[in-house]
Design a protein around this motif. Structure first.
Motif: not given
Length: 366
Positions: A76-77, A80, A130-131, A133-135, A137-138
């Motif tokens: 995830d990271r 990101e 998932d893992n 930032a909120d922007d 996520k999902g």
């Protein structure tokens, strides 16, 4: 180290020995956009090497697949980081004869991208961030806003591409580079690297031999790190080219696979027959101790036993199991032989000594 491989006593002490006379590598740098990398992976133009005993058929992979070692937070990271425009490390590729590019370093990153674009994880679940930032996520790939998707698609990843070399020395250089770039979560063993770099019909034949019941009986459970397949390679290489042996052992095995990658100059059916006859004899007459000087499989001892028995079988079947057991015990009582399987086992004189002593010990067995 996994439990299975703890059953193998790696008496070979030249794993860190430098292979001499390496050929300088020719290479160039280039940049690939992320979308193009994923497209090339899916089409098979970029190949992630595999290292496990059984092919999985995953697009963009070849040989034997190594277990994916990144955890979800790492995956995830990484995605990101690209969405945020952060700099990331480059990848290393090596050009193959057919112009495909084999991944030497960067497979975890590339397979993460491939899965994110496919929107599926290895277990079949949806790849949803998932893992992060909120922007973010999902989100999955198809749900990225258009400008964010373009940012990801058009991000460039630098690649160092090693040019194809048809020479044995060139292959050795690529092998050594692979060793140096071996930075994954689990270090690769020599045979795992060979399976990726020298994959061909000989590697496939060794994999098939590895399933032979009598071999499994004397070796034990399959090795997840291909130590059993490496022992089969050692047997084949010493059986065919013992007189050409020189240290380091890993270089000798690399050269043997490189020269005979697709059975060039080998009669595979004859080799398979020799291997199976040797395993059948060892299994029926010696059982589990056949490859073990003590409690574990000893690679150097296994060399001697397999070559010694195979040489004896050229004169006909062995009918006296007790005589074979006695010859084995006499070998293990010989200080000179014990020394040859205990330390400096890759030295030319020790290799010659243990193979010669085993052949001599079994020569007179009825």
């Amino acid at each position: 180290m996994d439990q299975v491989d703890e059953q193998v006593e790696d008496s070979e002490d030249d794993q860190d020995t430098v292979i001499q006379d390496l050929e300088p590598l020719s290479y160039f740098g280039t940049d690939f956009d992320v979308h193009g990398l994923v497209r090339r992976l899916n089409s098979g133009d970029i190949v992630v090497p595999n290292f496990d005993p059984a092919p999985t058929g995953t697009p963009g992979t070849g040989g034997f697949q190594r277990k994916f070692v990144w955890k979800r937070p790492q995956m995830d990271r990484f995605v990101e980081s690209l969405l945020l425009g952060f700099p990331i490390p480059g990848i290393f590729l090596v050009q193959q004869r057919n112009k495909k590019l084999l991944v030497l370093d960067g497979q975890q990153r590339l397979r993460t991208l491939q899965r994110f674009y496919d929107e599926k994880l290895e277990n079949g679940a949806q790849f949803v961030l998932d893992n992060v930032a909120d922007d973010f996520k999902g989100l999955k790939y198809s749900e990225l806003e258009e400008d964010l998707r373009r940012t990801l698609d058009n991000t460039f990843i630098h690649a160092t591409v090693v040019k194809y070399s048809p020479t044995v020395s060139g292959n050795e250089s690529v092998y050594s580079l692979f060793e140096r770039l071996n930075t994954g979560g689990t270090n690769l063993y020599p045979q795992e690297i060979r399976v990726a770099l020298y994959h061909g019909s000989l590697v496939e034949a060794i994999r098939d031999m590895n399933a032979f019941p009598a071999w499994r009986n004397i070796f034990g459970p399959p090795s997840e790190r291909l130590k059993d397949q490496e022992l089969i390679l050692r047997f084949l290489a010493f059986w065919k080219e013992e007189s050409q042996y020189k240290r380091p052992l890993k270089g000798f095995l690399n050269e043997f696979l490189g020269r005979h990658k697709n059975m060039e100059g080998l009669n595979i059916e004859e080799l398979r027959r020799t291997f199976e006859d040797t395993c059948n004899t060892a299994s029926e007459l010696l059982g589990r101790p056949a490859l073990r000087a003590e409690s574990q499989v000893n690679a150097a001892f296994a060399d001697a036993m397999m070559i010694g028995i195979a040489t004896r079988l050229k004169s006909g079947p062995i009918t006296d199991g007790e005589a074979l057991k006695a010859a084995r015990e006499k070998l293990l009582e010989n200080p000179e032989f014990k020394s040859s399987i205990a330390r400096a086992t890759a030295d030319e004189d020790r290799v010659t000594r243990r193979l010669s002593m085993a052949k001599k010990a079994f020569r007179a067995v009825p």
